[in-house]
Design an enzyme around this catalytic site. Structure first.
Site, mmCIF file in Angstrom:
data_model
loop_
_atom_site.group_PDB
_atom_site.id
_atom_site.type_symbol
_atom_site.label_atom_id
_atom_site.label_comp_id
_atom_site.label_asym_id
_atom_site.label_seq_id
_atom_site.Cartn_x
_atom_site.Cartn_y
_atom_site.Cartn_z
ATOM 1 N N GLY A 10 -19.503 -7.337 21.655
ATOM 2 C CA GLY A 10 -18.331 -8.175 21.621
ATOM 3 C C GLY A 10 -17.131 -7.734 21.186
ATOM 4 O O GLY A 10 -17.393 -5.982 21.369
ATOM 5 N N THR A 123 -15.768 -15.888 9.008
ATOM 6 C CA THR A 123 -14.002 -15.934 9.245
ATOM 7 C C THR A 123 -13.504 -17.042 8.209
ATOM 8 O O THR A 123 -14.128 -18.240 7.403
ATOM 9 C CB THR A 123 -13.665 -16.975 10.399
ATOM 10 N N ASP A 124 -12.211 -16.848 8.017
ATOM 11 C CA ASP A 124 -11.292 -17.586 7.405
ATOM 12 C C ASP A 124 -11.146 -19.261 7.961
ATOM 13 O O ASP A 124 -11.094 -19.903 6.952
ATOM 14 C CB ASP A 124 -9.568 -17.407 6.945
ATOM 15 N N GLU A 125 -11.552 -18.855 8.960
ATOM 16 C CA GLU A 125 -11.654 -20.757 9.407
ATOM 17 C C GLU A 125 -12.632 -21.562 8.910
ATOM 18 O O GLU A 125 -12.567 -22.676 8.867
ATOM 19 C CB GLU A 125 -11.734 -20.361 10.259
ATOM 20 N N TYR A 148 -16.334 -24.765 15.948
ATOM 21 C CA TYR A 148 -16.625 -22.999 15.615
ATOM 22 C C TYR A 148 -16.844 -22.818 14.359
ATOM 23 O O TYR A 148 -17.400 -22.527 13.725
ATOM 24 C CB TYR A 148 -15.785 -22.713 16.437
ATOM 25 N N ALA A 149 -15.811 -23.360 13.602
ATOM 26 C CA ALA A 149 -15.462 -23.353 11.857
ATOM 27 C C ALA A 149 -16.346 -24.086 11.541
ATOM 28 O O ALA A 149 -16.891 -23.030 10.642
ATOM 29 C CB ALA A 149 -14.198 -23.416 11.581
ATOM 30 N N LYS A 152 -19.798 -21.698 12.005
ATOM 31 C CA LYS A 152 -19.801 -20.449 10.929
ATOM 32 C C LYS A 152 -19.876 -21.256 10.144
ATOM 33 O O LYS A 152 -20.813 -20.580 8.725
ATOM 34 C CB LYS A 152 -18.166 -19.411 11.136
HETATM 35 P P1 NAD Z 1 -16.776 -11.815 20.361
HETATM 36 O O1 NAD Z 1 -17.241 -13.776 21.205
HETATM 37 O O2 NAD Z 1 -15.995 -11.195 21.443
HETATM 38 O O3 NAD Z 1 -18.424 -11.611 20.812
HETATM 39 C C1 NAD Z 1 -19.584 -12.244 20.284
HETATM 40 C C2 NAD Z 1 -20.628 -11.472 20.919
HETATM 41 O O4 NAD Z 1 -21.572 -12.065 20.767
HETATM 42 C C3 NAD Z 1 -20.563 -11.331 22.178
HETATM 43 O O5 NAD Z 1 -21.130 -10.136 22.530
HETATM 44 C C4 NAD Z 1 -21.475 -11.978 22.450
HETATM 45 O O6 NAD Z 1 -22.799 -11.103 24.118
HETATM 46 C C5 NAD Z 1 -23.282 -12.070 22.041
HETATM 47 N N1 NAD Z 1 -23.465 -12.944 21.909
HETATM 48 C C6 NAD Z 1 -23.662 -14.479 22.002
HETATM 49 N N2 NAD Z 1 -24.193 -15.036 21.566
HETATM 50 C C7 NAD Z 1 -24.718 -14.408 21.191
HETATM 51 C C8 NAD Z 1 -26.913 -14.294 21.117
HETATM 52 N N3 NAD Z 1 -26.689 -15.684 21.640
HETATM 53 N N4 NAD Z 1 -27.278 -13.474 20.786
HETATM 54 C C9 NAD Z 1 -27.043 -12.380 20.850
HETATM 55 N N5 NAD Z 1 -25.819 -11.876 21.351
HETATM 56 C C10 NAD Z 1 -24.996 -12.900 21.223
HETATM 57 O O7 NAD Z 1 -16.864 -12.089 18.677
HETATM 58 P P2 NAD Z 1 -16.128 -11.493 17.612
HETATM 59 O O8 NAD Z 1 -13.868 -12.114 17.997
HETATM 60 O O9 NAD Z 1 -16.468 -9.866 18.212
HETATM 61 O O10 NAD Z 1 -16.665 -11.814 17.002
HETATM 62 C C11 NAD Z 1 -17.415 -10.801 16.454
HETATM 63 C C12 NAD Z 1 -17.641 -12.007 15.071
HETATM 64 O O11 NAD Z 1 -16.482 -12.410 13.536
HETATM 65 C C13 NAD Z 1 -18.288 -13.579 15.050
HETATM 66 O O12 NAD Z 1 -19.219 -13.683 14.058
HETATM 67 C C14 NAD Z 1 -16.686 -13.970 15.143
HETATM 68 O O13 NAD Z 1 -17.220 -15.671 14.560
HETATM 69 C C15 NAD Z 1 -17.152 -13.051 13.596
HETATM 70 N N6 NAD Z 1 -14.992 -12.686 13.631
HETATM 71 C C16 NAD Z 1 -13.935 -13.264 14.408
HETATM 72 C C17 NAD Z 1 -12.826 -12.945 14.201
HETATM 73 C C18 NAD Z 1 -11.772 -11.989 14.836
HETATM 74 O O14 NAD Z 1 -10.453 -12.890 15.201
HETATM 75 N N7 NAD Z 1 -11.832 -12.417 16.266
HETATM 76 C C19 NAD Z 1 -12.626 -12.953 12.506
HETATM 77 C C20 NAD Z 1 -13.464 -13.144 11.420
HETATM 78 C C21 NAD Z 1 -14.790 -13.811 11.719
HETATM 79 O O1 TDX Z 2 -3.719 -19.797 24.499
HETATM 80 C C1 TDX Z 2 -3.496 -19.510 22.838
HETATM 81 N N1 TDX Z 2 -2.402 -20.779 22.969
HETATM 82 C C2 TDX Z 2 -2.203 -20.627 21.618
HETATM 83 O O2 TDX Z 2 -1.000 -21.035 21.147
HETATM 84 C C3 TDX Z 2 -4.367 -19.369 22.618
HETATM 85 C C4 TDX Z 2 -5.327 -19.601 23.031
HETATM 86 C C5 TDX Z 2 -4.693 -19.674 21.136
HETATM 87 N N2 TDX Z 2 -3.037 -20.484 20.484
HETATM 88 C C6 TDX Z 2 -2.798 -20.466 19.121
HETATM 89 C C7 TDX Z 2 -3.856 -21.115 18.578
HETATM 90 C C8 TDX Z 2 -4.086 -20.588 17.078
HETATM 91 O O3 TDX Z 2 -3.092 -20.801 16.437
HETATM 92 O O4 TDX Z 2 -2.291 -19.021 18.387
HETATM 93 C C9 TDX Z 2 -3.556 -18.789 17.419
HETATM 94 C C10 TDX Z 2 -4.567 -18.293 17.238
HETATM 95 O O5 TDX Z 2 -5.700 -18.772 18.628
HETATM 96 P P1 TDX Z 2 -6.957 -17.949 18.346
HETATM 97 O O6 TDX Z 2 -6.165 -16.780 19.215
HETATM 98 O O7 TDX Z 2 -7.848 -18.425 19.502
HETATM 99 O O8 TDX Z 2 -7.114 -17.486 17.242
HETATM 100 P P2 TDX Z 2 -7.752 -18.141 16.265
HETATM 101 O O9 TDX Z 2 -8.322 -19.696 16.672
HETATM 102 O O10 TDX Z 2 -6.826 -18.596 14.936
HETATM 103 O O11 TDX Z 2 -9.359 -18.488 15.461
HETATM 104 C C11 TDX Z 2 -9.400 -16.787 15.741
HETATM 105 O O12 TDX Z 2 -9.944 -16.192 14.350
HETATM 106 C C12 TDX Z 2 -10.574 -16.450 13.382
HETATM 107 C C13 TDX Z 2 -10.903 -16.122 16.632
HETATM 108 O O13 TDX Z 2 -11.070 -16.760 17.370
HETATM 109 C C14 TDX Z 2 -11.585 -16.707 15.507
HETATM 110 O O14 TDX Z 2 -13.459 -16.189 15.647
HETATM 111 C C15 TDX Z 2 -12.052 -15.957 13.990
HETATM 112 O O15 TDX Z 2 -12.698 -16.526 13.093
#
Ligand code: NAD
Ligand code: TDX
Length: 344
Positions: A10, A123-125, A148-149, A152
């Site tokens: 991911g 996550t901060d969520e 989701y939150a 987590k």
């Molecule tokens: P992502 O959705 O891009 O990647 C998730 C990965 O997990 C994918 O490769 C998917 O194939 C794999 N996956 C999903 N279900 C699975 C399963 N059952 N078994 C094995 N693999 C599986 O997510 P991301 O944005 O890279 O986030 C990674 C982690 O970091 C998550 O735990 C998320 O909660 C956390 N996180 C993300 C953010 C953000 O802003 N993206 C912020 C803080 C924390």
């Molecule tokens: O189409 C959109 N329009 C919009 O206004 C989308 C996809 C998002 N948004 C807004 C919602 C949020 O206020 O933008 C902000 C960011 O949205 P996301 O990218 O969906 O992130 P958020 O909901 O803040 O959560 C993210 O941060 C914490 C990640 O998706 C999570 O995986 C992580 O844990």
């Protein structure tokens, strides 16, 4: 060190696997990933031929598959998750299976195989939403607002319980919103950048004045690395970029950088339960571990926009097929309603 990285195909996982292999020549990495819609082997292309890296396709909720890979592992970095808030609002089922059950399966396997350390990437969520001032510290109550939150937060509590009950060496990071290369274009920044590049509307939820604290993914990976190697067992470490921006300002910046018209911006119906503001107090992580974010938002977002511009085949492939159905389900009616009302 021999690391097992779940979710390594991911967005953050792929950046982390590449970071570890580049900065720790003595380390070996096993990437464990189911390759759901969000997983993509193209994200690991730079390391797929590295002899220190191995890829295993399997489900974290599959106890037999997990048992088979944890033998001989020094540490697990657990990133695998369903990660998109909007998808959890449509259907939470898979979030419970992967994020909650999957985490417990991994914790049990880690304990039985005597894995030395378990890092839960959270996550901060889990802290909920903030008013106009203040920031989340590690002691802030858990007040998740989306399925989701909540999933987590549940996983974090299971990690805590495994530490307290069984003495598993486990610790948790909670990071703010990441941006950078390889992010699936369902999240705000890659969605808006790729839509703008394709001259499609940018669907901004509600008034667009929600605030997120943006961190470049490489800064997050550096934080995961120091917490993994130097963090104290049983502790929680917040990670943030110190870059608070309103969504509408991020959207305008993307359009301006790409030379696209502001008329591409569309105010659409809001996300239910939408958190208004996140801000992270990461001073504990800085004080104890010497980590601090390095990438200023202006430089990081410019480089990220340039990356998506240069990697059109990557995101065009990702945005085909099932993605089109997801897009229609999530945005179709909202965008048509906005057009019918003549909303900008
Ligand atoms: P992502 O959705 O891009 O990647 C998730 C990965 O997990 C994918 O490769 C998917 O194939 C794999 N996956 C999903 N279900 C699975 C399963 N059952 N078994 C094995 N693999 C599986 O997510 P991301 O944005 O890279 O986030 C990674 C982690 O970091 C998550 O735990 C998320 O909660 C956390 N996180 C993300 C953010 C953000 O802003 N993206 C912020 C803080 C924390
Ligand atoms: O189409 C959109 N329009 C919009 O206004 C989308 C996809 C998002 N948004 C807004 C919602 C949020 O206020 O933008 C902000 C960011 O949205 P996301 O990218 O969906 O992130 P958020 O909901 O803040 O959560 C993210 O941060 C914490 C990640 O998706 C999570 O995986 C992580 O844990």
């Amino acid at each position: 060190m021999r690391l097992l990285v779940t979710g390594g195909a991911g967005f953050i996982g792929a950046n982390f696997v590449q970071h570890v292999l580049a900065t720790h020549p003595e380390d070996e990495v096993v990437t464990f990933d189911l390759l759901t819609y969000a997983g993509n082997l193209a994200n690991l292309e730079p390391v797929m031929t590295d002899p220190r890296h191995r890829f295993v396709r399997a489900d974290v909720a599959d106890a037999d598959a997990v048992k088979a890979v944890v033998e001989g592992v020094d540490a697990i970095v657990h990133l695998a998750a369903e990660s998109h808030v909007d998808r959890s609002i449509a259907d939470a089922t898979v979030f419970l299976r992967t994020n909650v059950v999957g985490t417990q399966v991994l914790l049990d396997a880690a304990r039985r195989a005597k894995v030395g350390r378990f890092l839960q990437v959270s996550t901060d969520e889990v802290y909920g939403s903030l008013g106009p001032t203040g920031a989340f510290a590690e002691e802030h109550p858990l007040q998740p607002n989306s399925p989701y939150a909540a999933s987590k937060a549940a996983a974090d509590l299971l990690v805590r319980a495994a530490h307290r009950t069984y003495g598993l060496d486990a610790l948790i990071t909670r990071c703010s919103n990441n941006y950078g290369p390889y992010q699936f274009p369902e999240k705000l920044i890659p969605l808006f950048v790729t839509n703008a590049l394709a001259d499609e509307p940018l669907p901004l939820y509600g008034d667009g004045c929600q605030v997120r604290d943006w961190i470049h993914v490489v800064d997050h990976c550096r934080a995961l690395d120091v917490v993994l190697r130097r963090g104290r067992a049983g502790e929680i470490y917040n990670v943030g970029g110190g870059n608070e921006h309103r969504n509408i300002d991020v959207a305008r910046r993307i359009l301006a950088t790409l030379g696209k018209p502001a008329t591409l911006l569309r105010h659409v119906a809001d996300r239910p339960g939408h958190d208004r503001r996140y801000a992270i107090d990461a001073s504990k992580t800085t004080r104890e571990l010497g980590w601090a974010p390095r990438e200023p938002f202006a430089a990081g977002i410019a480089a990220t926009i340039a990356w998506y511009r240069a990697h059109r085949p990557w995101w065009e492939a990702v945005k085909s097929g099932a993605y089109r159905d997801y897009y229609e389900r999530t945005y179709g009616a909202r965008l048509r309603a906005a057009s019918a009302e003549g909303r900008p």
